[in-house]
Design a protein around this motif. Structure first.
Motif, PDB file in Angstrom:
ATOM      1  N   VAL A 139       0.764  -1.304  -0.224  1.00 39.13           N
ATOM      2  CA  VAL A 139       0.024   0.107   0.007  1.00 39.13           C
ATOM      3  C   VAL A 139       1.018   1.255   0.025  1.00 39.13           C
ATOM      4  CG1 VAL A 139      -1.729   1.077   1.140  1.00 39.13           C
ATOM      5  CG2 VAL A 139      -1.708  -1.359   1.448  1.00 39.13           C
ATOM      6  N   GLY A 140       0.444   2.053  -0.650  1.00 38.89           N
ATOM      7  CA  GLY A 140       1.131   3.455  -0.606  1.00 38.89           C
ATOM      8  C   GLY A 140       0.069   4.734  -1.176  1.00 38.89           C
ATOM      9  N   LEU A 141       0.933   6.066  -1.222  1.00 42.02           N
ATOM     10  CA  LEU A 141       0.225   7.071  -1.747  1.00 42.02           C
ATOM     11  C   LEU A 141       0.853   7.627  -2.980  1.00 42.02           C
ATOM     12  CD1 LEU A 141      -0.423   9.458   1.534  1.00 42.02           C
ATOM     13  CD2 LEU A 141      -2.089   8.072   0.203  1.00 42.02           C
ATOM     14  N   GLU A 142       0.117   8.207  -3.967  1.00 41.29           N
ATOM     15  CA  GLU A 142       0.588   8.495  -5.164  1.00 41.29           C
ATOM     16  C   GLU A 142       0.029   9.874  -5.075  1.00 41.29           C
ATOM     17  OE1 GLU A 142      -0.066   6.579  -8.546  1.00 41.29           O
ATOM     18  OE2 GLU A 142       1.219   4.594  -7.931  1.00 41.29           O
ATOM     19  N   VAL A 143       1.088  10.863  -5.458  1.00 41.48           N
ATOM     20  CA  VAL A 143       0.713  12.155  -5.595  1.00 41.48           C
ATOM     21  C   VAL A 143       1.883  12.863  -6.423  1.00 41.48           C
ATOM     22  CG1 VAL A 143       2.159  13.139  -3.525  1.00 41.48           C
ATOM     23  CG2 VAL A 143       0.102  14.216  -4.576  1.00 41.48           C
ATOM     24  N   SER A 144       1.312  13.773  -7.516  1.00 42.33           N
ATOM     25  CA  SER A 144       2.307  14.394  -8.365  1.00 42.33           C
ATOM     26  C   SER A 144       3.428  15.593  -7.544  1.00 42.33           C
ATOM     27  CB  SER A 144       1.400  15.408  -9.335  1.00 42.33           C
ATOM     28  OG  SER A 144       2.280  16.124 -10.120  1.00 42.33           O
ATOM     29  N   ALA A 145       4.464  15.518  -7.883  1.00 41.52           N
ATOM     30  CA  ALA A 145       5.558  15.944  -7.126  1.00 41.52           C
ATOM     31  C   ALA A 145       5.454  17.494  -7.759  1.00 41.52           C
ATOM     32  CB  ALA A 145       6.899  15.491  -7.356  1.00 41.52           C
ATOM     33  N   ASP A 146       5.271  17.676  -8.823  1.00 42.25           N
ATOM     34  CA  ASP A 146       5.682  18.728  -9.641  1.00 42.25           C
ATOM     35  C   ASP A 146       4.959  20.140  -8.846  1.00 42.25           C
ATOM     36  OD1 ASP A 146       7.133  17.762 -11.591  1.00 42.25           O
ATOM     37  OD2 ASP A 146       5.894  17.605 -13.123  1.00 42.25           O
ATOM     38  N   PRO A 147       3.649  20.038  -8.647  1.00 39.91           N
ATOM     39  CA  PRO A 147       2.884  21.185  -7.809  1.00 39.91           C
ATOM     40  C   PRO A 147       3.503  21.401  -6.588  1.00 39.91           C
ATOM     41  CG  PRO A 147       1.290  19.759  -8.627  1.00 39.91           C
ATOM     42  CD  PRO A 147       2.665  19.178  -8.803  1.00 39.91           C
ATOM     43  N   ILE A 148       4.188  20.263  -5.764  1.00 41.56           N
ATOM     44  CA  ILE A 148       4.896  20.429  -4.456  1.00 41.56           C
ATOM     45  C   ILE A 148       6.255  21.176  -4.635  1.00 41.56           C
ATOM     46  CG2 ILE A 148       5.740  19.203  -2.691  1.00 41.56           C
ATOM     47  CD1 ILE A 148       3.656  17.157  -3.135  1.00 41.56           C
ATOM     48  N   HIS A 149       6.965  20.812  -5.591  1.00 45.40           N
ATOM     49  CA  HIS A 149       8.253  21.298  -6.106  1.00 45.40           C
ATOM     50  C   HIS A 149       8.157  22.714  -6.486  1.00 45.40           C
ATOM     51  CE1 HIS A 149      10.047  17.235  -7.354  1.00 45.40           C
ATOM     52  NE2 HIS A 149      10.045  17.349  -5.978  1.00 45.40           N
ATOM     53  N   ASN A 150       6.981  23.255  -6.866  1.00 44.54           N
ATOM     54  CA  ASN A 150       7.021  24.638  -7.579  1.00 44.54           C
ATOM     55  C   ASN A 150       6.493  25.289  -6.283  1.00 44.54           C
ATOM     56  OD1 ASN A 150       7.494  23.858 -10.234  1.00 44.54           O
ATOM     57  ND2 ASN A 150       5.145  23.699 -10.601  1.00 44.54           N
ATOM     58  N   PHE A 151       5.731  24.835  -5.463  1.00 42.35           N
ATOM     59  CA  PHE A 151       5.294  25.605  -4.133  1.00 42.35           C
ATOM     60  C   PHE A 151       6.564  25.970  -3.421  1.00 42.35           C
ATOM     61  CE2 PHE A 151       4.650  25.783   0.309  1.00 42.35           C
ATOM     62  CZ  PHE A 151       3.634  26.807   0.465  1.00 42.35           C
ATOM     63  N   ILE A 168      10.547  14.828   3.415  1.00 37.34           N
ATOM     64  CA  ILE A 168       9.192  15.359   3.637  1.00 37.34           C
ATOM     65  C   ILE A 168       8.002  14.195   3.087  1.00 37.34           C
ATOM     66  CG2 ILE A 168       7.451  17.137   2.999  1.00 37.34           C
ATOM     67  CD1 ILE A 168       9.385  19.031   2.587  1.00 37.34           C
ATOM     68  N   ALA A 169       8.220  13.582   1.901  1.00 37.46           N
ATOM     69  CA  ALA A 169       7.221  12.669   1.560  1.00 37.46           C
ATOM     70  C   ALA A 169       7.066  11.504   2.395  1.00 37.46           C
ATOM     71  CB  ALA A 169       7.613  12.229   0.041  1.00 37.46           C
ATOM     72  N   PRO A 170       8.071  10.857   2.709  1.00 39.75           N
ATOM     73  CA  PRO A 170       7.823   9.706   3.770  1.00 39.75           C
ATOM     74  C   PRO A 170       7.210  10.075   4.745  1.00 39.75           C
ATOM     75  CG  PRO A 170       9.945   9.692   2.511  1.00 39.75           C
ATOM     76  CD  PRO A 170       9.477  11.005   2.500  1.00 39.75           C
ATOM     77  N   SER A 171       7.607  11.125   5.397  1.00 37.92           N
ATOM     78  CA  SER A 171       7.028  11.543   6.833  1.00 37.92           C
ATOM     79  C   SER A 171       5.584  11.979   6.533  1.00 37.92           C
ATOM     80  CB  SER A 171       7.589  12.769   7.169  1.00 37.92           C
ATOM     81  OG  SER A 171       7.380  13.360   8.309  1.00 37.92           O
ATOM     82  N   ILE A 172       5.159  12.766   5.583  1.00 37.53           N
ATOM     83  CA  ILE A 172       3.892  13.109   5.345  1.00 37.53           C
ATOM     84  C   ILE A 172       3.094  11.865   5.249  1.00 37.53           C
ATOM     85  CG2 ILE A 172       2.455  14.447   3.670  1.00 37.53           C
ATOM     86  CD1 ILE A 172       3.816  16.230   5.546  1.00 37.53           C
ATOM     87  N   GLU A 173       3.516  11.071   4.070  1.00 41.06           N
ATOM     88  CA  GLU A 173       2.798   9.761   3.825  1.00 41.06           C
ATOM     89  C   GLU A 173       2.371   9.131   5.134  1.00 41.06           C
ATOM     90  OE1 GLU A 173       2.999   5.349   1.534  1.00 41.06           O
ATOM     91  OE2 GLU A 173       4.118   7.339   0.724  1.00 41.06           O
ATOM     92  N   ARG A 174       3.435   8.887   6.093  1.00 36.80           N
ATOM     93  CA  ARG A 174       2.994   8.326   7.324  1.00 36.80           C
ATOM     94  C   ARG A 174       2.017   8.948   8.128  1.00 36.80           C
ATOM     95  NH1 ARG A 174       8.743   7.657   7.186  1.00 36.80           N
ATOM     96  NH2 ARG A 174       8.951   9.381   8.915  1.00 36.80           N
ATOM     97  N   GLU A 175       2.151  10.246   7.875  1.00 40.27           N
ATOM     98  CA  GLU A 175       1.155  10.992   8.888  1.00 40.27           C
ATOM     99  C   GLU A 175      -0.546  10.984   8.398  1.00 40.27           C
ATOM    100  OE1 GLU A 175       2.451  15.286   8.962  1.00 40.27           O
ATOM    101  OE2 GLU A 175       4.369  14.580   9.956  1.00 40.27           O
ATOM    102  N   ILE A 176      -0.431  10.888   6.887  1.00 40.83           N
ATOM    103  CA  ILE A 176      -1.820  11.085   6.328  1.00 40.83           C
ATOM    104  C   ILE A 176      -2.315   9.376   6.457  1.00 40.83           C
ATOM    105  CG2 ILE A 176      -2.824  10.804   3.761  1.00 40.83           C
ATOM    106  CD1 ILE A 176      -1.034  13.226   3.379  1.00 40.83           C
ATOM    107  N   ARG A 177      -1.422   8.423   6.384  1.00 40.08           N
ATOM    108  CA  ARG A 177      -1.896   7.283   6.590  1.00 40.08           C
ATOM    109  C   ARG A 177      -2.614   6.958   7.896  1.00 40.08           C
ATOM    110  NH1 ARG A 177      -0.130   2.768   3.899  1.00 40.08           N
ATOM    111  NH2 ARG A 177      -1.857   1.545   5.100  1.00 40.08           N
TER     112      ARG A 177
END
Length: 736
Positions: free
Chosen positions: A252-264, A292-301
């Motif tokens: 199980v995992g989370l998928e999200v586009s990284a480009d908008p995050i990089h831009n912000f 950030i991504a691994p930590s945020i994924e854990r938080e959201i899960r």
């Protein structure tokens, strides 16, 4: 004034400030008035229980119900813990000499623990990281220089100043890489960035699952190749996927586009064209991907799991309350049957008060098949005790036993004899408990279980409180949730149900008494011990003689205690003794005697009164007077008696008997997120999917049905191979 006194004054002022912040935040979140929150918090802090506040302090709280009071208690506890954490974080940062007024203000204004932790993150003591190693090598000044984003100069030349083989910096590339690690950690620790990325990920991430072995058969096959917007996932699906992951079937995992995050992130970090712009772009990508991504994924899960758990606990709580408040079947001598194959069916006869009269064992089911002897034993017990109801547990061999019992009933020409299937979940837990051993020391485990099954019909609440709430299987995914949270929630449900009904202090078990507001297990045992030594209680006041039952406990519990035939007729009502003087004034006002309590004459007289004017005359609040009048009109009323009795059966159905369109009467056994399971008298309960519960839109099945409801259903489809039956509560058009 001494320094100590000044410090104490400042501490008190700070505490008052925090308390007001908590009150205002709670009022805002729960959309209640500041007065309601303040009053409730004061009452709780004084040691008052929620059932007591809900019933006897309505004027003070503006008639908040138990659910609202529990919401306030839960939220205030959270915010108090939050304030404590804020103080701790401010202290630690201040000791580091890094606390600014701006940072302190941001921490104090935070309304979530996550916000506080984000602000504290840059100052937290970290274990060894790539950034901390780089700092040890003396590369922090280079990182600071890069972060100033110079428009002129040479990065390699600047980095060469930090090359030091003794420190492990062999080259300019090593120096730049170390500085980039420091910057990446600084970026990842930025509270604004983390907050935005967390929110964006929750809004846009897809939760995905795939099979670790696509050839493996399992109950998780629906999730072998699955994608869904994370924030839209229903709670039961979250918990199902979590379980599949825990059992090592799903990845199980989370998928999200990284480009908008990089831009912000770039907009927050990059100030314009500089000689390190390309390097900062790499820093941003590294900070996001690695930190950030691994930590945020854990938080959201974790957040999704919490959502699933809260819903599962809410469902279990709602179902449990409905089950506990099932109407008692009174005035019947009952034969309880704990079915089994090899070890035989254990029988227990209890009279209409629940007293055990006789136990026996028969073997009507395979492999023994001693049906003739079993029939004779059933006939003997039915005749000997004038049994009117046979109650069968729904466990192993239940349907074979049901078939046998239906045949026995068919042989007896009696209009009064019927049978009933009950949920036996938890009966085995009770049977093996110390409580059951004390109650029935001479019975074996299965015989105790048969007694429990019989009594569950006579008084479901009194019997079910003897069992650990989570052992009563009326939930979904109860083993996948926080057991501490589940236990707390279910205990609150049992407490609420017991106090809603009230307890006869002269017959109640210690288990039942321990759920009365303010009473703990020790005091419950003391009440029973006092009763056994001194005989039955003749007045509520007498409870003040029970050891360890002090004034506060008495105040909290006494309104929920009933004495049915005591010295004071008001002692059998829910009226609190603190209001007895109001009743005296009321009877004088109406010129009527206490001997009229429970009569139609009094009910008619009370119904004619104008509550507002009467409350003013009696100098009492309207909500309290309303409750008093209701109690006087129906003294000794059991609120469960207003509910329909369970469906009694005399014959049995088989799945082969069912045809689409067939109309049946059934009892709701369990309510879950996607529908309700209904006992229609066959081996397996039928499922009414949420889409089949009503003609209109149904947000959740609990809005339409509850455990124990008697419902009319129609057969939709029958799967003989899987033993499944689809039902509908929407009447077929050809039958309208």
């Amino acid at each position: 004034m001494t320094d100590k006194a000044i410090l104490e004054m400042n501490a008190e002022a700070q505490k008052a400030k925090e308390q007001e912040r908590i009150v205002q935040q709670t009022a805002k979140e729960l959309q209640l008035s500041l007065k309601q929150i303040r009053t409730t918090v004061e009452l709780l802090d004084e040691g008052n229980t929620i059932p007591f506040i809900a019933r006897y302090r309505k004027e003070m709280t503006g008639e908040l119900d138990e659910n609202q009071l529990r919401d306030i208690e839960e939220r205030v506890n959270y915010l108090r813990n939050l304030e404590e954490r804020k103080r701790e974080v401010i202290r630690i940062i201040d000791e580091q000499g890094k606390l600014s007024e701006e940072l302190q203000s941001a921490i104090e204004k935070a309304v979530k623990l996550q916000e506080v932790e984000d602000l504290y993150r840059p100052y937290r003591q970290k274990r060894k990281t790539r950034a901390s190693v780089a700092k040890e090598k003396g590369l922090e000044p280079l990182a600071n220089w890069m972060m100033e984003q110079p428009k002129q100069g040479d990065l390699q030349q600047e980095a060469s100043k930090y090359v030091d083989a003794e420190k492990g910096v062999e080259s300019t590339d090593d120096a730049i890489a170390g500085a980039m690690d420091i910057l990446a950690e600084n970026v990842a620790d930025d509270a604004t960035i983390r907050s935005w990325v967390r929110r964006y990920t929750m809004d846009h991430a897809m939760l995905t699952s795939e099979a670790k072995d696509a050839e493996q058969e399992s109950v998780y096959e629906n999730y072998y190749s699955y994608r869904e917007l994370a924030k839209k996932m229903p709670p039961h699906r979250i918990l199902a996927i979590n379980r599949g992951e825990r059992e090592n079937v799903l990845k199980v995992g989370l998928e999200v586009s990284a480009d908008p995050i990089h831009n912000f992130m770039a907009r927050q970090i990059v100030k314009g064209t500089s000689i390190v712009q390309a390097v900062l772009t790499d820093v941003i990508e590294d900070a996001y991907k690695r930190l950030i991504a691994p930590s945020i994924e854990r938080e959201i899960r974790a957040e999704l799991t919490e959502k699933g758990e809260n819903q599962a606990i809410s469902i279990f709580s709602g179902n449990l309350r409905s089950l506990l408040l099932q109407p008692p079947v009174k005035g019947r001598c009952v034969l309880g049957v704990d079915p089994a194959y090899r070890t035989g069916c254990k029988l227990a006869v209890v009279d209409d008060t629940g007293k055990l009269l006789e136990v026996a064992v028969t073997y009507p089911t395979p492999p023994n098949n001693k049906r003739r002897e079993a029939t004779e034993k059933f006939h003997e017990l039915i005749a000997k005790y004038s049994i009117q109801l046979i109650v069968i547990g729904n466990g192993t061999a239940s349907r074979e036993t049901e078939q046998f019992v239906a045949e026995v009933i068919g042989e007896i020409e009696s209009m009064d004899l019927a049978y009933l299937i009950v949920n036996e979940a938890g009966a085995s837990v009770y049977s093996a408990s110390k409580l059951a051993q004390e109650e029935f020391p001479d019975l074996d485990v299965a015989e105790r279980s048969a007694v429990s099954i019989a009594r569950r019909v006579q008084d479901p609440l009194a019997e079910l409180v003897k069992i650990e709430p989570k052992a009563i299987g009326v939930g979904q995914y109860q083993h996948d949730v926080s057991q501490k949270h589940l236990d707390e929630s279910l205990k609150a449900v049992v407490e609420s149900a017991v106090n809603h009904v009230g307890v006869d202090v002269n017959t109640a078990s210690p288990s039942l008494l321990s759920y009365v507001a303010g009473i703990n297990a020790t005091i419950a045992k003391n009440i029973v011990k006092y009763r056994d030594s001194n005989g039955k209680f003749n007045s509520r006041k007498e409870l003040q003689n029970v050891p360890r039952l002090g004034a506060k406990t008495y105040e909290q519990c006494i309104g929920f205690m009933r004495i049915t035939d005591g010295n004071n007729p008001l002692d059998r009502t829910p009226i609190h003794p603190e209001s007895y003087s109001v009743v005296d004034r009321l009877f004088k006002e109406l010129a009527i005697g206490m001997d009229k309590l429970g009569t139609q004459e009094l009910s008619d007289l009370l119904a004619q009164q104008h509550i507002g004017q009467l409350a003013e005359a009696l100098e009492v609040g309207v909500p309290t007077l309303r409750d008093i009048l209701e109690s006087l009109q129906r003294p000794g009323r059991d609120p469960r008696e207003e509910l329909p009795l369970p469906i009694f059966r005399t014959d049995v159905l088989k799945i082969e008997d069912l045809m689409p369109g067939m109309e049946l009467q059934g009892t709701v056994r369990n309510v879950i997120d996607f529908g309700a399971f209904v006992d229609i008298g066959i081996k397996s309960d039928g499922l009414v999917h949420i889409s089949q519960l009503s003609e209109g839109y149904v947000k959740h099945p609990m809005d339409v049905v509850s455990v124990g409801d008697n419902v009319t259903v129609w057969v939709l489809n029958v799967d003989l191979k899987k033993g499944r039956v689809g039902l509908t509560m929407r009447q077929p058009k050809d039958q309208q």
